[in-house]
Design a protein around this motif. Structure first.
Motif, short mmCIF file in Angstrom:
data_model
loop_
_atom_site.label_atom_id
_atom_site.label_comp_id
_atom_site.label_asym_id
_atom_site.label_seq_id
_atom_site.Cartn_x
_atom_site.Cartn_y
_atom_site.Cartn_z
N ALA A 61 8.63 28.21 48.37
CA ALA A 61 9.25 27.39 49.42
C ALA A 61 10.25 28.23 50.18
CB ALA A 61 9.94 26.18 48.80
N THR A 62 10.18 28.18 51.50
CA THR A 62 11.15 28.90 52.33
C THR A 62 12.43 28.06 52.42
OG1 THR A 62 10.46 27.91 54.42
CG2 THR A 62 9.28 29.91 53.71
N PRO A 63 13.56 28.68 52.80
CA PRO A 63 14.81 27.91 52.92
C PRO A 63 14.72 26.75 53.93
CG PRO A 63 15.29 30.26 52.88
CD PRO A 63 13.78 30.12 52.97
N ASP A 64 13.82 26.87 54.93
CA ASP A 64 13.70 25.79 55.91
C ASP A 64 12.60 24.78 55.55
OD1 ASP A 64 11.57 27.46 56.46
OD2 ASP A 64 11.85 27.49 58.62
N GLY A 65 12.15 24.79 54.30
CA GLY A 65 11.24 23.75 53.83
C GLY A 65 9.77 23.96 54.13
N LYS A 66 9.37 25.20 54.38
CA LYS A 66 7.95 25.49 54.62
C LYS A 66 7.33 26.12 53.39
CE LYS A 66 8.17 25.94 59.59
NZ LYS A 66 8.02 26.82 60.75
N LEU A 67 6.03 26.04 53.31
CA LEU A 67 5.27 26.73 52.29
C LEU A 67 5.01 28.15 52.78
CD1 LEU A 67 3.48 26.68 49.68
CD2 LEU A 67 1.58 26.14 51.21
N ALA A 68 5.30 29.14 51.95
CA ALA A 68 4.99 30.53 52.27
C ALA A 68 3.95 31.01 51.27
CB ALA A 68 6.23 31.40 52.20
N GLU A 69 2.99 31.81 51.74
CA GLU A 69 1.95 32.34 50.87
C GLU A 69 1.72 33.80 51.21
OE1 GLU A 69 -2.36 31.10 49.05
OE2 GLU A 69 -1.82 30.27 50.99
N ARG A 70 1.84 34.67 50.20
CA ARG A 70 1.63 36.11 50.40
C ARG A 70 0.20 36.47 50.05
NH1 ARG A 70 4.20 40.43 51.38
NH2 ARG A 70 6.28 39.62 51.02
N MET A 94 3.20 31.09 56.71
CA MET A 94 4.11 29.98 56.46
C MET A 94 3.65 28.77 57.25
SD MET A 94 7.44 32.38 56.83
CE MET A 94 6.52 33.36 57.99
N CYS A 95 3.74 27.59 56.63
CA CYS A 95 3.32 26.36 57.30
C CYS A 95 4.07 25.17 56.72
CB CYS A 95 1.82 26.17 57.15
SG CYS A 95 1.30 25.87 55.45
N ARG A 96 3.93 24.06 57.39
CA ARG A 96 4.48 22.78 56.91
C ARG A 96 3.37 22.00 56.24
NH1 ARG A 96 5.98 18.77 59.79
NH2 ARG A 96 4.85 19.32 61.67
N LEU A 97 3.72 21.24 55.20
CA LEU A 97 2.79 20.35 54.51
C LEU A 97 2.98 18.94 55.06
CD1 LEU A 97 3.42 21.56 50.84
CD2 LEU A 97 1.66 22.33 52.44
N VAL A 98 1.91 18.33 55.56
CA VAL A 98 2.00 16.99 56.14
C VAL A 98 1.01 16.07 55.42
CG1 VAL A 98 1.74 15.62 58.24
CG2 VAL A 98 2.64 17.95 58.38
N PRO A 99 1.50 15.07 54.66
CA PRO A 99 0.58 14.13 54.03
C PRO A 99 -0.27 13.41 55.07
CG PRO A 99 2.77 13.94 53.06
CD PRO A 99 2.90 14.83 54.29
N ALA A 100 -1.58 13.31 54.79
CA ALA A 100 -2.52 12.68 55.72
C ALA A 100 -3.75 12.20 54.95
CB ALA A 100 -2.95 13.67 56.81
N GLN A 101 -4.08 10.96 55.07
CA GLN A 101 -5.30 10.38 54.50
C GLN A 101 -5.44 10.66 53.00
OE1 GLN A 101 -8.49 11.90 56.91
NE2 GLN A 101 -7.58 11.13 58.79
N GLY A 102 -4.33 10.57 52.27
CA GLY A 102 -4.36 10.80 50.83
C GLY A 102 -4.32 12.26 50.44
N GLY A 103 -4.35 13.15 51.43
CA GLY A 103 -4.32 14.59 51.18
C GLY A 103 -3.24 15.24 52.00
N LEU A 104 -3.50 16.46 52.43
CA LEU A 104 -2.51 17.20 53.21
C LEU A 104 -3.16 17.92 54.37
CD1 LEU A 104 -0.54 18.91 50.31
CD2 LEU A 104 0.33 17.10 51.81
N ASP A 105 -2.42 18.01 55.46
CA ASP A 105 -2.73 18.94 56.54
C ASP A 105 -1.66 20.01 56.48
OD1 ASP A 105 -4.92 17.53 57.54
OD2 ASP A 105 -3.68 16.33 58.90
N LEU A 106 -2.07 21.26 56.66
CA LEU A 106 -1.13 22.37 56.69
C LEU A 106 -1.03 22.79 58.15
CD1 LEU A 106 -2.53 22.23 53.80
CD2 LEU A 106 -1.58 24.49 53.48
N VAL A 107 0.16 22.65 58.73
CA VAL A 107 0.33 22.79 60.18
C VAL A 107 1.48 23.74 60.52
CG1 VAL A 107 -0.61 20.46 60.58
CG2 VAL A 107 1.87 20.79 60.35
N ASP A 108 1.61 24.02 61.81
CA ASP A 108 2.71 24.86 62.35
C ASP A 108 2.77 26.23 61.68
OD1 ASP A 108 3.43 22.76 64.01
OD2 ASP A 108 4.95 22.00 62.64
#
Length: 181
Positions: free
Chosen positions: A90-99, A106-120
């Motif tokens: 987790a980044t300090p600004d609340g995003k998911l980071a993946e190396r 880095m992206c935001r996790l957004v709940p959608a339709q019982g799952g997630l969209d990874l955006v921004d």
């Protein structure tokens, strides 16, 4: 607590369907199937391989292992004799980071339709931010599907319309096992 659980919080985890919540709630080993589609451009194929992405496979067996390592989670995907391992936090600004190699996405996790969209999506390469005009275009989502966790990720060039890499498939989260770690 997993990185996803920390980022989503109690309410966000509760919004997930059981199939998605099972994957993100803790450590484990999951099995399923995956298809990886890769561009035909040999230069881009080589670049994807250097970045650690797997070669093209169709409906291959997938073994997915997820382990917490302090503030990070390590995801290991094994398919068709290939292994792709990434670290997430987790980044300090609340995003998911993946190396992935020298790249951090880095992206935001957004709940959608019982799952997630990874955006921004934002990217860093060798520690430097990738400018928007040079950054990959990513579409990523996960959804519940009749007791399975289904995922779909598409990565394209900023100036192209067709993806250079697309992978999709499913994991049987009801049959998760803790095979050591």
């Amino acid at each position: 607590m997993t990185v996803y659980a920390r980022l989503l919080g109690e309410a966000g985890m509760a919004a997930l369907a059981p199939e998605c919540r099972a994957l993100h709630a803790g450590d484990g080993v999951f099995h399923g199937r995956i298809t990886v589609e890769v561009t035909r451009n040999p230069v881009l194929r080589a670049a994807l391989r250097l970045a650690g992405f797997p070669p093209a496979v169709e409906d291959a067996e997938l073994r997915f292992e997820k382990r917490g390592r302090g503030a990070r989670d390590v995801w290991t995907r094994s398919m068709a004799g290939q292994v792709m391992q990434t670290a997430q936090w987790a980044t300090p600004d609340g995003k998911l980071a993946e190396r992935m190699g020298a790249m951090v996405a880095m992206c935001r996790l957004v709940p959608a339709q019982g799952g997630l969209d990874l955006v921004d999506w934002r990217f860093r390469c060798l520690g430097l931010p990738a400018p928007g005009w040079a950054a990959p275009k990513v579409s990523a989502s996960e959804r519940p599907d009749a007791g399975r966790y289904r995922f779909e990720i598409s990565i394209g060039l900023p100036w192209g319309s067709a993806p250079v890499l697309r992978y999709h498939g499913w994991l049987d989260v009801a049959q998760a096992a803790d095979e050591g770690g």
